[in-house]
Design a protein around this motif. Structure first.
Motif, PDB file in Angstrom:
ATOM      1  N   LEU A   8       0.635  -1.068  -0.137  1.00 14.70           N
ATOM      2  CA  LEU A   8      -0.042   0.074  -0.057  1.00 14.70           C
ATOM      3  C   LEU A   8       0.864   1.390  -0.008  1.00 14.70           C
ATOM      4  CD1 LEU A   8      -2.717  -1.009   2.752  1.00 14.70           C
ATOM      5  CD2 LEU A   8      -3.121  -0.747   0.055  1.00 14.70           C
ATOM      6  N   ALA A   9       2.272   1.200   0.244  1.00 13.67           N
ATOM      7  CA  ALA A   9       2.864   2.283   0.281  1.00 13.67           C
ATOM      8  C   ALA A   9       2.914   3.318  -0.790  1.00 13.67           C
ATOM      9  CB  ALA A   9       4.444   1.883   0.584  1.00 13.67           C
ATOM     10  N   ASP A  10       3.006   2.852  -1.932  1.00 18.15           N
ATOM     11  CA  ASP A  10       3.020   3.715  -3.158  1.00 18.15           C
ATOM     12  C   ASP A  10       1.640   4.443  -3.297  1.00 18.15           C
ATOM     13  OD1 ASP A  10       5.401   3.347  -3.852  1.00 18.15           O
ATOM     14  OD2 ASP A  10       5.072   1.774  -5.140  1.00 18.15           O
ATOM     15  N   ILE A  11       0.372   3.964  -3.035  1.00 19.81           N
ATOM     16  CA  ILE A  11      -0.977   4.513  -3.297  1.00 19.81           C
ATOM     17  C   ILE A  11      -1.147   5.318  -2.151  1.00 19.81           C
ATOM     18  CG2 ILE A  11      -2.257   2.762  -1.838  1.00 19.81           C
ATOM     19  CD1 ILE A  11      -4.115   2.902  -4.548  1.00 19.81           C
ATOM     20  N   LEU A  12      -0.505   5.187  -0.695  1.00 18.33           N
ATOM     21  CA  LEU A  12      -0.621   6.179   0.219  1.00 18.33           C
ATOM     22  C   LEU A  12       0.257   7.213  -0.138  1.00 18.33           C
ATOM     23  CD1 LEU A  12      -0.258   3.753   3.422  1.00 18.33           C
ATOM     24  CD2 LEU A  12      -2.478   4.751   2.176  1.00 18.33           C
ATOM     25  N   ALA A  13       1.352   7.093  -0.537  1.00 16.85           N
ATOM     26  CA  ALA A  13       2.200   8.275  -0.609  1.00 16.85           C
ATOM     27  C   ALA A  13       1.498   9.149  -2.025  1.00 16.85           C
ATOM     28  CB  ALA A  13       3.657   7.725  -1.388  1.00 16.85           C
ATOM     29  N   HIS A  14       0.896   8.293  -2.951  1.00 18.62           N
ATOM     30  CA  HIS A  14       0.257   9.211  -4.283  1.00 18.62           C
ATOM     31  C   HIS A  14      -0.900  10.062  -3.588  1.00 18.62           C
ATOM     32  CE1 HIS A  14      -1.288   9.584  -8.329  1.00 18.62           C
ATOM     33  NE2 HIS A  14      -2.374   9.329  -7.728  1.00 18.62           N
ATOM     34  N   ALA A  15      -1.525   9.562  -2.477  1.00 14.41           N
ATOM     35  CA  ALA A  15      -2.647  10.248  -1.894  1.00 14.41           C
ATOM     36  C   ALA A  15      -2.233  11.517  -1.189  1.00 14.41           C
ATOM     37  CB  ALA A  15      -3.452   9.432  -1.207  1.00 14.41           C
ATOM     38  N   LYS A  16      -1.134  11.265  -0.619  1.00 16.66           N
ATOM     39  CA  LYS A  16      -0.510  12.488   0.313  1.00 16.66           C
ATOM     40  C   LYS A  16      -0.016  13.565  -0.874  1.00 16.66           C
ATOM     41  CE  LYS A  16       2.530  13.431   3.976  1.00 16.66           C
ATOM     42  NZ  LYS A  16       3.513  12.732   4.919  1.00 16.66           N
ATOM     43  N   ARG A  17       0.463  12.970  -1.820  1.00 16.51           N
ATOM     44  CA  ARG A  17       1.130  13.978  -2.765  1.00 16.51           C
ATOM     45  C   ARG A  17       0.248  14.821  -3.583  1.00 16.51           C
ATOM     46  NH1 ARG A  17       4.807  12.038  -8.254  1.00 16.51           N
ATOM     47  NH2 ARG A  17       5.221  14.297  -8.983  1.00 16.51           N
ATOM     48  N   PHE A  18      -0.871  14.367  -3.979  1.00 24.62           N
ATOM     49  CA  PHE A  18      -1.712  14.999  -4.644  1.00 24.62           C
ATOM     50  C   PHE A  18      -3.002  15.367  -3.691  1.00 24.62           C
ATOM     51  CE2 PHE A  18       0.543  12.524  -7.787  1.00 24.62           C
ATOM     52  CZ  PHE A  18       0.822  13.701  -8.830  1.00 24.62           C
ATOM     53  N   GLY A  19      -2.950  15.223  -2.315  1.00 27.15           N
ATOM     54  CA  GLY A  19      -3.900  15.817  -1.599  1.00 27.15           C
ATOM     55  C   GLY A  19      -5.284  15.110  -1.879  1.00 27.15           C
ATOM     56  N   ILE A  20      -5.327  14.001  -1.982  1.00 24.09           N
ATOM     57  CA  ILE A  20      -6.529  13.143  -2.273  1.00 24.09           C
ATOM     58  C   ILE A  20      -7.149  12.506  -1.174  1.00 24.09           C
ATOM     59  CG2 ILE A  20      -7.530  10.919  -3.187  1.00 24.09           C
ATOM     60  CD1 ILE A  20      -5.337  11.385  -5.516  1.00 24.09           C
ATOM     61  N   PRO A  21      -8.231  12.675  -0.529  1.00 21.09           N
ATOM     62  CA  PRO A  21      -8.569  12.506   0.854  1.00 21.09           C
ATOM     63  C   PRO A  21      -8.518  10.982   0.781  1.00 21.09           C
ATOM     64  CG  PRO A  21     -10.240  14.065  -0.010  1.00 21.09           C
ATOM     65  CD  PRO A  21      -9.357  13.710  -1.110  1.00 21.09           C
ATOM     66  N   LEU A  22      -8.305  10.518   2.145  1.00 23.91           N
ATOM     67  CA  LEU A  22      -8.212   8.932   2.384  1.00 23.91           C
ATOM     68  C   LEU A  22      -8.700   8.333   3.588  1.00 23.91           C
ATOM     69  CD1 LEU A  22      -6.387   6.458   2.153  1.00 23.91           C
ATOM     70  CD2 LEU A  22      -4.700   7.209   3.261  1.00 23.91           C
ATOM     71  N   ILE A  23      -9.629   7.504   3.468  1.00 28.24           N
ATOM     72  CA  ILE A  23     -10.430   6.763   4.412  1.00 28.24           C
ATOM     73  C   ILE A  23      -9.541   5.256   4.644  1.00 28.24           C
ATOM     74  CG2 ILE A  23     -12.513   5.687   4.979  1.00 28.24           C
ATOM     75  CD1 ILE A  23     -13.799   7.881   3.569  1.00 28.24           C
ATOM     76  N   GLY A  24      -9.016   5.319   5.795  1.00 31.98           N
ATOM     77  CA  GLY A  24      -8.398   4.213   6.175  1.00 31.98           C
ATOM     78  C   GLY A  24      -9.277   3.237   7.179  1.00 31.98           C
ATOM     79  N   VAL A  25      -9.250   1.953   6.895  1.00 27.90           N
ATOM     80  CA  VAL A  25      -9.814   1.133   7.780  1.00 27.90           C
ATOM     81  C   VAL A  25      -8.885   0.093   8.147  1.00 27.90           C
ATOM     82  CG1 VAL A  25     -11.831  -0.722   7.690  1.00 27.90           C
ATOM     83  CG2 VAL A  25     -12.024   1.341   6.184  1.00 27.90           C
ATOM     84  N   ALA A  26      -8.855   0.024   9.281  1.00 29.30           N
ATOM     85  CA  ALA A  26      -7.872  -1.245  10.047  1.00 29.30           C
ATOM     86  C   ALA A  26      -8.215  -1.272  11.459  1.00 29.30           C
ATOM     87  CB  ALA A  26      -6.617  -0.555   9.780  1.00 29.30           C
ATOM     88  N   SER A  27      -7.381  -2.359  12.143  1.00 35.27           N
ATOM     89  CA  SER A  27      -7.624  -2.582  13.262  1.00 35.27           C
ATOM     90  C   SER A  27      -6.540  -2.165  14.579  1.00 35.27           C
ATOM     91  CB  SER A  27      -7.817  -4.419  13.662  1.00 35.27           C
ATOM     92  OG  SER A  27      -6.758  -4.886  12.904  1.00 35.27           O
ATOM     93  N   ARG A  28      -5.546  -1.485  13.669  1.00 38.85           N
ATOM     94  CA  ARG A  28      -4.489  -1.122  14.498  1.00 38.85           C
ATOM     95  C   ARG A  28      -4.473   0.463  14.654  1.00 38.85           C
ATOM     96  NH1 ARG A  28       1.047  -4.001  13.242  1.00 38.85           N
ATOM     97  NH2 ARG A  28       1.504  -2.296  14.774  1.00 38.85           N
ATOM     98  N   GLU A  29      -4.811   1.172  15.863  1.00 39.95           N
ATOM     99  CA  GLU A  29      -4.841   2.454  15.805  1.00 39.95           C
ATOM    100  C   GLU A  29      -3.773   3.237  15.569  1.00 39.95           C
ATOM    101  OE1 GLU A  29      -6.769   5.527  18.927  1.00 39.95           O
ATOM    102  OE2 GLU A  29      -6.249   3.588  19.667  1.00 39.95           O
ATOM    103  N   GLY A  30      -2.554   2.633  15.961  1.00 38.93           N
ATOM    104  CA  GLY A  30      -1.336   3.537  15.539  1.00 38.93           C
ATOM    105  C   GLY A  30      -0.593   3.012  14.192  1.00 38.93           C
ATOM    106  N   SER A  31      -1.253   2.401  13.495  1.00 39.42           N
ATOM    107  CA  SER A  31      -0.658   1.848  12.350  1.00 39.42           C
ATOM    108  C   SER A  31      -0.450   2.779  11.337  1.00 39.42           C
ATOM    109  CB  SER A  31      -1.551   0.753  11.419  1.00 39.42           C
ATOM    110  OG  SER A  31      -2.852   1.421  11.207  1.00 39.42           O
ATOM    111  N   THR A  32       0.538   2.704  10.159  1.00 39.02           N
ATOM    112  CA  THR A  32       0.782   3.551   9.100  1.00 39.02           C
ATOM    113  C   THR A  32      -0.374   3.998   8.542  1.00 39.02           C
ATOM    114  OG1 THR A  32       2.963   2.642   8.778  1.00 39.02           O
ATOM    115  CG2 THR A  32       2.253   3.682   7.126  1.00 39.02           C
ATOM    116  N   LEU A  33      -1.267   3.293   8.150  1.00 40.50           N
ATOM    117  CA  LEU A  33      -2.572   3.730   7.404  1.00 40.50           C
ATOM    118  C   LEU A  33      -3.408   4.385   8.315  1.00 40.50           C
ATOM    119  CD1 LEU A  33      -4.604   3.303   5.113  1.00 40.50           C
ATOM    120  CD2 LEU A  33      -5.407   1.111   6.069  1.00 40.50           C
ATOM    121  N   MET A  34      -3.505   4.041   9.470  1.00 40.63           N
ATOM    122  CA  MET A  34      -4.364   5.156  10.342  1.00 40.63           C
ATOM    123  C   MET A  34      -3.828   6.290  10.476  1.00 40.63           C
ATOM    124  SD  MET A  34      -7.263   3.410  10.775  1.00 40.63           S
ATOM    125  CE  MET A  34      -8.156   3.655  12.269  1.00 40.63           C
ATOM    126  N   ARG A  35      -2.436   6.492  10.623  1.00 42.42           N
ATOM    127  CA  ARG A  35      -1.618   7.856  10.581  1.00 42.42           C
ATOM    128  C   ARG A  35      -2.112   8.686   9.636  1.00 42.42           C
ATOM    129  NH1 ARG A  35       2.746   4.601  12.602  1.00 42.42           N
ATOM    130  NH2 ARG A  35       3.762   5.270  10.782  1.00 42.42           N
TER     131      ARG A  35
END
Length: 320
Positions: free
Chosen positions: A108-135
């Motif tokens: 997921l690293a590249d798609i998360l970086a792409h979202a951050k780079r272009f300001g695309i809103p991201l809804i993350g769904v995970a079971s670990r609160e402090g995980s990379t996706l949730m942060r």
């Protein structure tokens, strides 16, 4: 029932109860992050992009399909394929939903970086609160910490069931907020039994119904019945409104001296009709109940016949 069968049944019941319990926990634990996610999706000017790897990817595909069929344009992007060109499918104006039970899926690293780079809103769904996706998520929806359905606790079962249900909840919340109707649903589901159930009379009727004036001699009326091939003919009054219908039953009842009559003298007055906006299934039920093969269709709030529906039209379309 053998002991082995008893054990197998017990396993099945345990798994279903465990997953049902997890869903109840998920429902109780939903908080404002769910409402924020729906608000974010509502504001999307582009599409909803759903992504996930492995079992989460299969769930993501289903969630995207559910969104698309309920009025929210959406598609699935595979995270590994995204790293090899498919990131071009994610553009400004879109909203991303990314699924990962651990929140640390490396693909997921590249798609998360792409979202951050272009300001695309991201809804993350995970079971670990402090995980990379949730942060990194604009809005993070945290799944409750509940055991998987297997006794080893390693097979994605309970977690994927919760994610699937969460996707349905998001889709239905959007659907209800947008006042999505069965008519809208039918536009996206023209095929299969589901589409057939939502067909309207107007979709199946013949626009040129067989009609004769009530003053027409029966000799000419019979010719019209034969020419049109429906086995019936509607009878109109001097104003052009539907006054009656002539069926084979009416012909038999007036067989003696039939040719001496006019259509208005043979017809059954005030026949049962249906409107064009009624469901085809309702029309079929009415024909079955009245033991008839045709229904004349009248304009709303009028006795003006605008079409005719034959039972075979319903059956050919798969209406049951």
């Amino acid at each position: 029932m053998t002991s082995s069968s008893t054990d197998l049944l017990a396993t099945g019941q345990r798994v279903i109860r465990r997953e049902a319990g997890a869903l109840a926990t998920l429902a109780e634990g939903l908080d404002d992050s769910f409402a924020k996610a729906v608000t974010l999706l509502m504001a999307a000017k582009g599409r909803v992009i759903v992504s996930g790897m492995g079992k989460s990817g299969h769930i993501a595909r289903k969630i995207a399909a559910t969104f698309a069929s309920t009025g929210t344009p959406a598609h699935f992007v595979h995270p590994a394929e995204a790293s090899h060109g498919d990131l071009g499918m994610v553009a400004e104006g879109d909203v991303l939903i990314v699924l990962s039970n651990s929140g640390e899926t490396p693909e997921l690293a590249d798609i998360l970086a792409h979202a951050k780079r272009f300001g695309i809103p991201l809804i993350g769904v995970a079971s670990r609160e402090g995980s990379t996706l949730m942060r990194q998520a604009t809005v993070g929806i945290l799944l409750p910490q509940v055991p998987e359905a297997c006794e080893t606790g390693i097979v994605p079962t309970t977690s994927t069931t919760m994610t699937l249900a969460l996707g349905d909840a998001l889709a239905i919340a959007l659907m209800e907020h947008r006042a999505f109707t069965p008519e809208h649903f039918r536009m996206f589901h023209p095929g299969g039994k589901l589409g057939a159930r939502l067909l309207k009379v107007a979709d199946l009727m013949h626009d040129d119904p067989p009609l004769v004036a009530d003053t027409l001699p029966m000799g000419e009326t019979l010719l019209e019945i034969t020419r049109r091939g429906f086995g019936v003919v509607g009878v109109t009054d001097a104003k052009g409104d539907l006054a009656g219908i002539i069926t084979d039953g009416d012909l038999r009842r007036h067989l003696e001296g039939l040719m001496l009559h006019r259509a208005g003298e043979v017809m059954t007055p005030n026949p049962r009709t249906i409107g064009p906006e009624a469901l085809a299934g309702e029309a079929l039920a009415l024909m079955n109940d009245r033991k008839i093969t045709c229904l004349l269709v009248t304009a709303p709030d009028s006795r003006r016949a605008i079409g005719i529906l034959h039972v075979h039209d319903c059956l050919r379309a798969g209406v049951v």
